[in-house]
Scaffold this active site. Structure first.
Site, PDB file in Angstrom:
ATOM      1  N   CYS A  90      23.696  94.062  12.317  1.00 41.08           N
ATOM      2  CA  CYS A  90      22.681  94.010  13.356  1.00 41.08           C
ATOM      3  C   CYS A  90      21.406  93.319  12.848  1.00 41.08           C
ATOM      4  O   CYS A  90      21.472  92.219  12.313  1.00 41.08           O
ATOM      5  CB  CYS A  90      22.407  95.426  13.863  1.00 41.08           C
ATOM      6  SG  CYS A  90      21.611  95.526  15.471  1.00 41.08           S
ATOM      7  N   HIS A  91      20.233  93.949  12.991  1.00 38.25           N
ATOM      8  CA  HIS A  91      18.988  93.329  12.527  1.00 38.25           C
ATOM      9  C   HIS A  91      18.899  93.267  11.005  1.00 38.25           C
ATOM     10  O   HIS A  91      17.985  92.634  10.466  1.00 38.25           O
ATOM     11  CB  HIS A  91      17.785  94.098  13.069  1.00 38.25           C
ATOM     12  CG  HIS A  91      17.582  93.947  14.550  1.00 38.25           C
ATOM     13  ND1 HIS A  91      18.165  94.804  15.459  1.00 38.25           N
ATOM     14  CD2 HIS A  91      16.890  93.036  15.269  1.00 38.25           C
ATOM     15  CE1 HIS A  91      17.826  94.438  16.683  1.00 38.25           C
ATOM     16  NE2 HIS A  91      17.063  93.364  16.606  1.00 38.25           N
TER      17      HIS A  91
ATOM     18  N   GLU B  55      18.791  91.188  22.600  1.00 38.94           N
ATOM     19  CA  GLU B  55      17.381  91.614  22.642  1.00 38.94           C
ATOM     20  C   GLU B  55      16.895  91.637  24.094  1.00 38.94           C
ATOM     21  O   GLU B  55      16.225  92.585  24.535  1.00 38.94           O
ATOM     22  CB  GLU B  55      16.489  90.663  21.835  1.00 38.94           C
ATOM     23  CG  GLU B  55      16.795  90.560  20.355  1.00 38.94           C
ATOM     24  CD  GLU B  55      16.300  91.734  19.533  1.00 38.94           C
ATOM     25  OE1 GLU B  55      16.041  92.823  20.079  1.00 38.94           O
ATOM     26  OE2 GLU B  55      16.192  91.573  18.300  1.00 38.94           O
TER      27      GLU B  55
END
Length: 229
Positions: A135-136, A166
Site C-alpha cells: 500500500c502506501h 485515493e
C-alpha cells in the site's frame, strides 16, 4: 538459522490538518506478521524516529478491522511493540533477510525523507536480501539510492496505493503528493489491478510490492515463498 524480518511503521499520527488523524494501517502489519510468525521467522519493528507508532482510526472500524488486526489490538504484548519501535540507528541492517514497509497515510509524511530508513534499505538490497512494501509503504522507497547513485525503484516494476484509490477513498485532496505519480517520475514501472481495492502483488527480482491493504497477506506470502526458495 531462522529468517529475520524488519517491519517498518510510521510515527506520523495526523494529516497536514492536526485534527485529521492517521497512522499505521494495522492489518497491513498484522497480516504480514502472522504469515511470518507461522514460519517461525524472527521479527522486529522500526520507525523513522523510533518510539510510538499511532494507528489509523479508519482501519479500526468494521468491516476493516478483521480477526488478525483485532487479535493484535487485544494482545498487550503486541500493542507494546508499537509503543517502543526501534529507531533506524538502532538497527543492524545486516541481520535481516527482508524488510517490509507497511502503509497507512502517515507514511507519506515520514517515510520518504528518512535517511536512516534509506540506508537500511540500501544495505539490505545490496546484500542480496528482499525489499518489500504494501500500500502506501512504497513511499519509503521513493528516495532510496543505491551505492552507484541510482534510485532503487528506477526501471523496476512495482505497485502501491493508486491515485484512483485515493480518490475513491475520498482523501485525495488531503494528500501531500500523488505517490503513484511520484513513483513514475522516478522511473518506476508502476502497475495496478484492473479494479481498485482488490489484492494485487508485483514481484520484480527481490522487490515485492502490494497495491493496497487487501494485498498484505499475498505480499507477505510472496516474501515467504522467496525466502524458502
Amino acid at each position: 538459522m531462522h529468517k529475520r524480518i524488519l517491519h517498518v511503521v510510521t510515527n506520523r499520527g495526523h494529516y497536514d490538518d492536526p485534527g485529521r488523524k492517521t497512522g499505521l494501517w494495522l492489518s497491513e502489519l498484522s497480516h504480514a506478521w502472522d504469515a511470518f510468525a507461522a514460519q517461525g521467522y524472527r521479527q522486529d519493528i522500526v520507525s523513522p524516529a523510533g518510539g510510538v507508532s499511532p494507528l489509523e482510526p479508519r482501519a479500526l472500524k468494521w468491516p476493516l478491522l478483521d480477526a488478525s488486526a483485532r487479535s493484535w489490538l487485544n494482545d498487550p504484548a503486541r500493542m507494546a511493540l508499537l509503543e517502543r519501535t526501534a529507531a533506524p540507528e538502532e538497527v543492524d541492517a545486516d541481520a535481516y533477510d527482508a524488510i517490509y514497509f507497511t502503509g497507512g497515510h502517515g507514511v507519506m509524511w515520514d517515510f520518504p525523507g528518512s535517511t536512516g530508513l534509506q540506508d537500511i534499505t540500501r544495505r539490505i538490497w545490496e546484500r542480496g536480501a528482499i525489499v518489500s512494501a504494501v500500500c502506501h509503504g512504497y513511499c519509503g522507497l521513493l528516495n532510496t539510492r543505491l551505492a552507484d547513485g541510482r534510485l532503487l525503484v528506477e526501471d523496476r516494476r512495482l505497485t502501491g496505493f493508486s491515485w484512483t484509490e485515493e480518490s475513491l477513498a475520498g482523501v485525495a485532496k488531503h494528500m501531500p503528493y500523488n505517490a503513484e505519480a511520484e513513483m513514475k517520475r522516478r522511473g518506476a514501472r508502476y502497475g495496478k489491478a484492473l479494479l481498485p481495492f482488490v489484492p494485487y502483488v508485483v514481484t520484480d527480482g527481490r522487490l515485492v510490492t502490494g497495491q493496497n491493504p487487501a494485498s498484505a497477506k499475498a505480499t507477505a506470502r510472496q516474501v515467504v515463498k522467496m525466502l524458502k526458495a
